[in-house]
Structures are given as C-alpha cells and as structure tokens.
Design a protein around this motif. Structure first.
Motif, PDB file in Angstrom:
ATOM      1  N   LEU A 157       0.830  -1.205   0.000  1.00  0.00           N
ATOM      2  CA  LEU A 157       0.000   0.000   0.000  1.00  0.00           C
ATOM      3  C   LEU A 157       0.864   1.254   0.000  1.00  0.00           C
ATOM      4  O   LEU A 157       0.585   2.224  -0.706  1.00  0.00           O
ATOM      5  CB  LEU A 157      -0.918  -0.007   1.219  1.00  0.00           C
ATOM      6  N   THR A 172      -2.163  -1.736  -6.544  1.00  0.00           N
ATOM      7  CA  THR A 172      -2.679  -1.869  -5.182  1.00  0.00           C
ATOM      8  C   THR A 172      -3.755  -0.828  -4.902  1.00  0.00           C
ATOM      9  O   THR A 172      -4.772  -1.131  -4.270  1.00  0.00           O
ATOM     10  CB  THR A 172      -1.533  -1.725  -4.166  1.00  0.00           C
ATOM     11  N   CYS A 176      -7.693  -1.561  -3.575  1.00  0.00           N
ATOM     12  CA  CYS A 176      -8.047  -1.185  -2.199  1.00  0.00           C
ATOM     13  C   CYS A 176      -9.322  -0.348  -2.183  1.00  0.00           C
ATOM     14  O   CYS A 176      -9.456   0.623  -2.925  1.00  0.00           O
ATOM     15  CB  CYS A 176      -6.898  -0.403  -1.567  1.00  0.00           C
ATOM     16  N   ILE A 179      -9.307   1.952   4.048  1.00  0.00           N
ATOM     17  CA  ILE A 179      -8.116   1.825   4.896  1.00  0.00           C
ATOM     18  C   ILE A 179      -8.406   2.250   6.323  1.00  0.00           C
ATOM     19  O   ILE A 179      -9.371   2.967   6.613  1.00  0.00           O
ATOM     20  CB  ILE A 179      -6.919   2.649   4.378  1.00  0.00           C
ATOM     21  N   ALA A 221      -6.477  -2.552   5.759  1.00  0.00           N
ATOM     22  CA  ALA A 221      -7.118  -2.156   4.512  1.00  0.00           C
ATOM     23  C   ALA A 221      -8.145  -3.192   4.098  1.00  0.00           C
ATOM     24  O   ALA A 221      -8.067  -4.369   4.476  1.00  0.00           O
ATOM     25  CB  ALA A 221      -6.078  -1.980   3.400  1.00  0.00           C
ATOM     26  N   PHE A 223      -9.728  -4.932   0.657  1.00  0.00           N
ATOM     27  CA  PHE A 223      -9.390  -5.148  -0.744  1.00  0.00           C
ATOM     28  C   PHE A 223     -10.520  -5.852  -1.481  1.00  0.00           C
ATOM     29  O   PHE A 223     -11.211  -6.704  -0.926  1.00  0.00           O
ATOM     30  CB  PHE A 223      -8.125  -6.006  -0.869  1.00  0.00           C
TER      31      PHE A 223
END
Length: 495
Positions: A157, A172, A176, A179, A221, A223
C-alpha cells in the motif's frame, strides 16, 4: 557537551521506556543490537542506518500511542514491513533521530466477505498469506509479484505496488476500497467500510496509498477480491518486433474478452542471464526469442472452461485462433503453450527469477519506468543503441501490458563497471522518458534512491502541492523523513 549528551540520552531513555509501556519491553529492540540488524536495511543492502530502536506494536491503538509519544519527543517514525523495498524507503536516514515502527505483528486477516467479495487485512499480513486466504474461500486476491512470500500488505500500500497482473486487475490502489491509518498527530482514520461508492469528502485513502509512510501509518485495509479462474492458457511467444507487442496484446484481449492477466516482455538477453544463473531453467523455445513475450490469459466463465469441438478448453481455442492469425501475418514467429500446470509454473518461475539473476550477474543500475505502450519500442531501441557504445549491456524485462519496463544497465562483457559512464547513460534515459511522456518511477516507489530524479524531473507545481499536503498533515516532518519528497533547497539547486 557531556551534560547535553546526558540530557539527550535521558530523553531517549524516557521515550524507549514509554514505548515499552505501550507494546511491552520484549517488543522494543535496541537499534544497534544484532537482533535489530535486519530492520536496518532494505533488500538491496545499499541503505543502512541505526535507529534508536525497533518498536513492534500489535494493535492500531498501540501504533497511535507510539506515534503520539514520538511526536511529543520530536522523534521520527519510519514504518517497516517485509523489507523487500528497492529504494531505501523503509530505512532511516542518518541525520534524523528515528525509531523503526515494524508492523509485522499486525498480521491478522480481520474479515472476509464472500458475498461482497472483499477482505480486510492488517498491514503486517504477508501478501502470499492474503492470496492463500482468499483462495481457500474460492476467491482471488490478484496482487502478485516476485517478493510475495515476504512482502507485507502495508508496504504494498505504501508504495502502490504493481506486479504482473496489473494489466487486468490494476495496482494496489485500484484493488483497495478502504483503509485504517494513524495520522502524524496520533489520530486514527477508520474507513474500513468497503463501500464501492462514498463521495463524502476528500479520498484520504488514495492520498495515503503510495505516500511511502510520509503522511501516516496504514494499519489495515479492505481489498476487492475476484472470482477464481476456471481455466488458464499460458505461453511464450517470439515476436518479429517489439513494436508489434501492442497489436498482439490487443488481439488476445479482443479474442478473450479482456482475459489477459499477464503480458511480460522477456528479451533474449534477460532470458540468457536467467538460464545461466539458474541451471534448472531452460529456454522456452527451441530457437531463443530475441523479442520474447510471456503471457497468461484466464477466465472464470464456465463456458470458457468447457471443451470445444477440438477437445481443448474454449479459452485455449480462442488464444490459438488469435495466435494463428498473427503468425500468418508474420507478427509472431514462434509460440509455446504450456501443456501442464508444471509447464505453466516453470514459465512463472523464469519470469520471477529475473531480479535475482541480474543481481547475481554483477553490478547493475535498475530503472523502474513506465511509458505509453506505443512508445515502448522506440525507447528500448533508442536506449539500447545509445548505451552499447558506452560499454553497457541492457538487461530489460517489463510488465508490457501496463507499460512498465524494468530497464537495467549492466556491464558488457569485458567492461569494468566502475569505469562506465553511468551518469551519461542515466541522463540519456531520463531525456528519452521526458520526450516520450514517460515516468521515472512506475511501481517501486521513490524512497531515498530517486530523490535526485524527483528534483530534476517532477513538475515544480506538483512538488509544491506535495509539500503543502505534507506540511498540513505532518507539520513537524516526523513521518519517514528524507524520503519521497525532495527538500526545497535541494530542488532549487537542481534547477
């Protein structure tokens, strides 16, 4: 002087005692102890520095408390993950009093939502662990690159890591959707909702991703996950020209409905080095390819996995049809298609061995660059022609599907690396990148190693905006100093 030194030492003792109270004494490693040595350098070994201590929190609240404590003492914080970086981003700089904040104990997979196809993981989760956890639940976490067995989510990240599957799934940042992070003042952002749509203000997630720890510490995070492919076709091609590569990529995409997951440039020089350094790896084609392309196409459609009239999975038949047309046109000279899972894995092993092979080959200067697809062939041909008379041998590979090249300069046979005009070759490369609207950093980050290039090539208005954001969120400059953003005075001097 003795009194001043004693006072500094006393202040450091108070800080480290405070850290021990937060995370436990066993989780505070003295920076000059042997046990802390692995934390003091990145994968390259080029950047080293001794911190006051290595501190290993277990929870987000402990991270927040450590950040608040360090701010009170004016001590910098260097976040650390799996230490697979190549640019010195996770190593302290010598002119700042720092602690290394290791996130390795924050290694929980907090949640996996099968219906929503998302997964919530902490920053210390190893990438391969996240992949395995998704796979065990019938889904795919597609972020993949060579260091996935030791790289951690927080580092991916922090650098907005890419890898081999960006052509289909994105970086990434694109994977994502939420967060959790600790800001420089010790406050916590909790945005782990996983919402695909949320227009309620600035997207702080995208601000912190790719910031290399200079704006805060990402602790967890959410995803996106994807369906598991039911069938794959993997192979290696010999092309008549690198300029034809976009045509081949688009033909495969069009024929398979965007099924290309990997499209990797592997020219003869790079494959030769791999085969020389790793005796178990063989050239994939009987006649080695000057312009080699490793590719993988995948589909989660049941229809694509079913056998067609020829007995092959329909996806493979689609790929064969596209390749046959291109061979008839003389664009593809030769092709190898993996006939077993082992052959597929052998091709992946070849691709993922390149960095180790180049490192074993001898000294090299690695460029992590990106270009528009239409400009890649021109860059490679121009640079190869320019650096050969200087005594360099380019060892190039690339995630060609997304325009990312790893252009490495090594010494040609019989040349002494130390005597080669590296500065001249670098200047040529950066001039070509500017001319062709490329970028000098694609997926490895800036860290310490690319600050000088940032000073020279990054647009002044963009640097000013970055400094304004940094000043607003981290006015004391304690978050990973000496990385990512070049100092104002140094930038002025570089003009």
């Amino acid at each position: 002087m003795a009194t001043s030194s004693a006072r500094v030492s006393s202040e450091q003792d108070v800080l480290l005692q405070g850290c021990a109270q937060i995370v436990g004494a066993s989780q505070v490693l003295c920076g000059d102890d042997d046990i802390a040595l692995p934390f003091r350098q990145d994968w390259t070994g080029q950047y080293t520095a001794i911190p006051l201590a290595v501190v290993r929190p277990k929870t987000t609240q402990e991270v927040a408390d450590i950040v608040s404590l360090c701010r009170a003492h004016g001590v910098s914080i260097v976040p650390s993950g799996g230490r697979t970086g190549l640019c010195g981003g996770g190593v302290p700089v010598s002119d700042h009093s720092s602690i290394i904040l290791s996130l390795e104990r924050m290694s929980a997979v907090r949640a996996l939502d099968v219906d929503g196809r998302s997964m919530t993981v902490e920053a210390g989760v190893i990438l391969q662990t996240a992949q395995d956890h998704a796979r065990d639940n019938g889904l795919v976490f597609p972020l993949t690159f060579g260091a996935q067995g030791s790289a951690m989510i927080g580092g991916a990240l922090s650098t907005n890591a890419g890898g081999s599957n960006v052509v289909k799934y994105g970086t990434t940042r694109e994977l994502c959707i939420g967060i959790e992070a600790v800001l420089p003042d010790g406050s916590v952002i909790n945005a782990l909702t996983g919402l695909r749509k949320d227009n309620t203000g600035y997207d702080l997630k995208d601000l912190l991703i790719g910031a290399e720890g200079t704006l805060g510490v990402i602790t967890a995070a959410v995803f996106k996950l994807h369906p598991m492919p039911l069938t794959r076709t993997t192979g290696f091609l010999s092309l008549a020209s690198l300029a034809d590569a976009p045509r081949v990529l688009n033909a495969l995409q069009d024929r398979t409905g965007g099924g290309v997951e990997a499209f990797e440039y592997m020219p003869l020089a790079a494959v030769d080095v791999i085969c020389r350094e790793f005796s178990a790896i063989r050239q994939p084609l009987e006649t080695p390819a000057d312009t080699g392309i490793f590719f993988e196409v995948a589909s989660s459609r049941k229809d694509d996995a079913e056998a067609g009239a020829d007995g092959d999975p329909r996806l493979q038949s689609m790929v064969f049809a596209a390749l046959e047309e291109l061979m008839e046109e003389g664009i593809i000279l030769d092709a190898m298609i993996a006939q077993s899972e082992q052959q597929r894995l052998d091709l992946w092993t070849m691709r993922e061995s390149i960095l180790e092979a180049i490192t074993a080959n001898g000294p090299a200067y690695h460029m992590d660059i990106s270009l528009p697809l239409a400009a890649i062939a021109e860059f490679v041909s121009t640079m190869d022609a320019a650096v050969a008379p200087m005594g360099f041998r380019p060892l190039t590979v690339g995630h060609l599907g997304d325009g990312n090249l790893h252009y490495a300069l090594s010494a040609a046979q019989g040349q002494d690396w130390e005597s080669l005009p590296l500065a001249q070759a670098k200047a040529q490369a950066f001039a070509q990148l500017s001319r062709l609207n490329g970028s000098f950093s694609a997926e490895h980050g800036i860290g310490q190693s690319k600050l000088d290039v940032m000073q020279k090539l990054k647009e002044a208005s963009q640097l000013a905006a970055m400094r304004a954001i940094k000043q607003a969120l981290d006015p004391d400059g304690l978050m990973n100093p000496g990385k990512f953003i070049p100092a104002q005075g140094d930038t002025d001097k570089a003009k």
